[in-house]
Design a protein around this motif. Structure first.
Motif, PDB file in Angstrom:
ATOM      1  N   ASP A 202      54.151  21.356  45.379  1.00 31.97           N
ATOM      2  CA  ASP A 202      54.537  20.098  44.749  1.00 31.97           C
ATOM      3  C   ASP A 202      54.266  20.043  43.251  1.00 31.97           C
ATOM      4  O   ASP A 202      54.543  19.023  42.609  1.00 31.97           O
ATOM      5  CB  ASP A 202      53.834  18.920  45.434  1.00 31.97           C
ATOM      6  CG  ASP A 202      52.313  19.001  45.339  1.00 31.97           C
ATOM      7  OD1 ASP A 202      51.792  19.977  44.747  1.00 31.97           O
ATOM      8  OD2 ASP A 202      51.634  18.097  45.863  1.00 31.97           O
ATOM      9  N   GLY A 203      53.728  21.103  42.663  1.00 32.25           N
ATOM     10  CA  GLY A 203      53.447  21.059  41.235  1.00 32.25           C
ATOM     11  C   GLY A 203      52.885  22.369  40.715  1.00 32.25           C
ATOM     12  O   GLY A 203      52.621  23.301  41.490  1.00 32.25           O
ATOM     13  N   VAL A 204      52.701  22.438  39.399  1.00 31.45           N
ATOM     14  CA  VAL A 204      52.253  23.677  38.755  1.00 31.45           C
ATOM     15  C   VAL A 204      50.875  24.085  39.211  1.00 31.45           C
ATOM     16  O   VAL A 204      50.598  25.276  39.407  1.00 31.45           O
ATOM     17  CB  VAL A 204      52.276  23.510  37.224  1.00 31.45           C
ATOM     18  CG1 VAL A 204      51.664  24.731  36.547  1.00 31.45           C
ATOM     19  CG2 VAL A 204      53.700  23.314  36.731  1.00 31.45           C
ATOM     20  N   ILE A 205      49.991  23.129  39.381  1.00 29.55           N
ATOM     21  CA  ILE A 205      48.621  23.460  39.783  1.00 29.55           C
ATOM     22  C   ILE A 205      48.631  24.155  41.144  1.00 29.55           C
ATOM     23  O   ILE A 205      47.990  25.204  41.341  1.00 29.55           O
ATOM     24  CB  ILE A 205      47.750  22.189  39.826  1.00 29.55           C
ATOM     25  CG1 ILE A 205      47.682  21.564  38.420  1.00 29.55           C
ATOM     26  CG2 ILE A 205      46.358  22.498  40.329  1.00 29.55           C
ATOM     27  CD1 ILE A 205      47.178  20.166  38.388  1.00 29.55           C
ATOM     28  N   ALA A 206      49.390  23.583  42.088  1.00 29.89           N
ATOM     29  CA  ALA A 206      49.503  24.201  43.414  1.00 29.89           C
ATOM     30  C   ALA A 206      50.230  25.539  43.321  1.00 29.89           C
ATOM     31  O   ALA A 206      49.925  26.467  44.075  1.00 29.89           O
ATOM     32  CB  ALA A 206      50.242  23.254  44.359  1.00 29.89           C
ATOM     33  N   ALA A 207      51.178  25.652  42.376  1.00 32.15           N
ATOM     34  CA  ALA A 207      51.911  26.920  42.216  1.00 32.15           C
ATOM     35  C   ALA A 207      50.980  28.017  41.760  1.00 32.15           C
ATOM     36  O   ALA A 207      51.020  29.144  42.275  1.00 32.15           O
ATOM     37  CB  ALA A 207      53.047  26.726  41.207  1.00 32.15           C
ATOM     38  N   VAL A 208      50.148  27.723  40.773  1.00 32.96           N
ATOM     39  CA  VAL A 208      49.204  28.720  40.277  1.00 32.96           C
ATOM     40  C   VAL A 208      48.222  29.106  41.385  1.00 32.96           C
ATOM     41  O   VAL A 208      47.906  30.290  41.577  1.00 32.96           O
ATOM     42  CB  VAL A 208      48.440  28.192  39.037  1.00 32.96           C
ATOM     43  CG1 VAL A 208      47.265  29.107  38.684  1.00 32.96           C
ATOM     44  CG2 VAL A 208      49.403  28.077  37.859  1.00 32.96           C
ATOM     45  N   ALA A 209      47.771  28.127  42.148  1.00 33.41           N
ATOM     46  CA  ALA A 209      46.856  28.409  43.266  1.00 33.41           C
ATOM     47  C   ALA A 209      47.529  29.330  44.280  1.00 33.41           C
ATOM     48  O   ALA A 209      46.901  30.246  44.812  1.00 33.41           O
ATOM     49  CB  ALA A 209      46.417  27.096  43.915  1.00 33.41           C
ATOM     50  N   ALA A 210      48.812  29.072  44.575  1.00 34.12           N
ATOM     51  CA  ALA A 210      49.534  29.907  45.544  1.00 34.12           C
ATOM     52  C   ALA A 210      49.678  31.337  45.042  1.00 34.12           C
ATOM     53  O   ALA A 210      49.522  32.285  45.814  1.00 34.12           O
ATOM     54  CB  ALA A 210      50.916  29.289  45.799  1.00 34.12           C
ATOM     55  N   VAL A 211      49.962  31.494  43.757  1.00 34.20           N
ATOM     56  CA  VAL A 211      50.118  32.829  43.197  1.00 34.20           C
ATOM     57  C   VAL A 211      48.772  33.578  43.226  1.00 34.20           C
ATOM     58  O   VAL A 211      48.713  34.754  43.603  1.00 34.20           O
ATOM     59  CB  VAL A 211      50.661  32.756  41.758  1.00 34.20           C
ATOM     60  CG1 VAL A 211      50.604  34.131  41.070  1.00 34.20           C
ATOM     61  CG2 VAL A 211      52.098  32.239  41.755  1.00 34.20           C
ATOM     62  N   LEU A 212      47.709  32.913  42.823  1.00 36.56           N
ATOM     63  CA  LEU A 212      46.384  33.551  42.821  1.00 36.56           C
ATOM     64  C   LEU A 212      45.962  33.922  44.235  1.00 36.56           C
ATOM     65  O   LEU A 212      45.359  34.978  44.449  1.00 36.56           O
ATOM     66  CB  LEU A 212      45.350  32.621  42.187  1.00 36.56           C
ATOM     67  CG  LEU A 212      45.546  32.293  40.692  1.00 36.56           C
ATOM     68  CD1 LEU A 212      44.375  31.468  40.179  1.00 36.56           C
ATOM     69  CD2 LEU A 212      45.699  33.569  39.863  1.00 36.56           C
ATOM     70  N   ALA A 213      46.279  33.063  45.200  1.00 33.54           N
ATOM     71  CA  ALA A 213      45.914  33.362  46.591  1.00 33.54           C
ATOM     72  C   ALA A 213      46.689  34.548  47.136  1.00 33.54           C
ATOM     73  O   ALA A 213      46.180  35.316  47.955  1.00 33.54           O
ATOM     74  CB  ALA A 213      46.171  32.119  47.454  1.00 33.54           C
ATOM     75  N   ALA A 214      47.938  34.709  46.641  1.00 37.99           N
ATOM     76  CA  ALA A 214      48.757  35.817  47.132  1.00 37.99           C
ATOM     77  C   ALA A 214      48.327  37.146  46.535  1.00 37.99           C
ATOM     78  O   ALA A 214      48.624  38.186  47.102  1.00 37.99           O
ATOM     79  CB  ALA A 214      50.231  35.540  46.796  1.00 37.99           C
TER      80      ALA A 214
END
Length: 214
Positions: A202-214
C-alpha cells in the motif's frame, strides 16, 4: 549492492493529491460543476496523458479563451509547487540505502518539471541518480530506460527490484526486463491477466520492507 529502481509520481512523491486540489480550485474558478473533477481526473489519467491534450480538452469543454500554452504551464506548476517529500518516504529510502540498496528514480516525464520536483522537495538527497524519459529518449516500459539507469550508477541490473504504482509502465516494465517488482496498489485491484507484480503493497514504506525481506 543491488539497485532499487523507483517510480516518481504517486510512488515517491504524491501527484494525485496536488493535481486534484488544483483541479477543484480551477473548476470552481471557471464556474464548472464540482462533479466535473471526475471528468478531469479521467482525462489526466494519473499524469499519463500528454499535457497539451489535457489542456486542449479543458479549453474545448469549457470554451476557455486561455491559451493552451498558458494552461499547460499552469498544469505543470500546479504539481510542482505543491509537491512535498513525506518524511516517512525519506526514512524508507535511508533505510534501503543503509541496507546496501542503491535507489534510482526511473520516471516518464519532462526533464524541466521532474528534475525541478526532485530537487525542490529534497528527494535528490536520498537518491543515487534519476533518469527521465524525455532526456533518455525512451520511457517505461521500454527495457532500455532501466538499463540506462543501471549504467548511470555503474551497476548491473541483475538483482534489482522495480517499485511503482502503474501496472503498464512500472510492473510491465519490470516484466519486460526480467526483474521482480512491487506494485503500490493505491486502493486498486490488479486486473491484468498477462502479468502480475512480485509483491503488492500500500505504500513506499511497505515496498521497501518487502524488498529488504526478499
Amino acid at each position: 549492492m543491488p539497485l532499487l529502481l523507483l517510480d516518481l509520481d504517486d510512488t515517491l512523491l504524491d501527484r494525485a493529491g496536488p493535481f486534484r486540489a488544483w483541479g477543484e480550485r480551477f473548476l470552481a474558478g471557471i464556474g464548472a460543476q464540482a462533479a466535473d473533477i471526475d471528468w478531469l481526473l479521467a482525462i489526466d489519467a494519473d499524469g499519463r496523458s500528454d499535457r497539451w491534450d489535457v489542456a486542449d480538452a479543458i479549453r474545448e469543454r469549457y470554451g476557455l479563451l486561455i491559451s493552451s500554452l498558458d494552461l499547460v504551464e499552469e498544469l505543470h506548476d500546479a504539481v510542482l509547487t505543491q509537491s512535498r517529500l513525506d518524511p516517512l518516504v525519506a526514512c524508507a529510502l535511508r533505510i534501503a540505502d543503509d541496507a546496501g540498496w542503491v535507489p534510482v528514480v526511473v520516471t516518464n516525464g519532462i526533464v524541466r518539471q521532474e528534475d525541478a520536483r526532485i530537487r525542490r522537495t529534497g528527494l535528490n538527497s536520498y537518491l543515487a541518480d534519476w533518469v527521465i524519459s524525455e532526456e533518455a529518449g525512451f520511457g517505461k516500459p521500454d527495457p532500455r530506460i532501466f538499463a540506462l539507469a543501471a549504467r548511470r550508477v555503474r551497476m548491473p541490473l541483475h538483482g534489482a527490484w522495480v517499485v511503482g504504482d502503474c501496472p503498464e509502465t512500472d510492473i510491465g516494465g519490470a516484466a519486460a526486463v526480467g526483474l521482480p517488482s512491487v506494485w503500490l496498489h493505491r486502493g486498486r485491484t490488479w486486473t491484468d491477466p498477462r502479468l502480475a507484480p512480485t509483491r503488492t503493497v500500500d505504500g513506499v514504506i511497505a515496498a521497501v520492507a518487502a524488498v529488504l525481506a526478499a
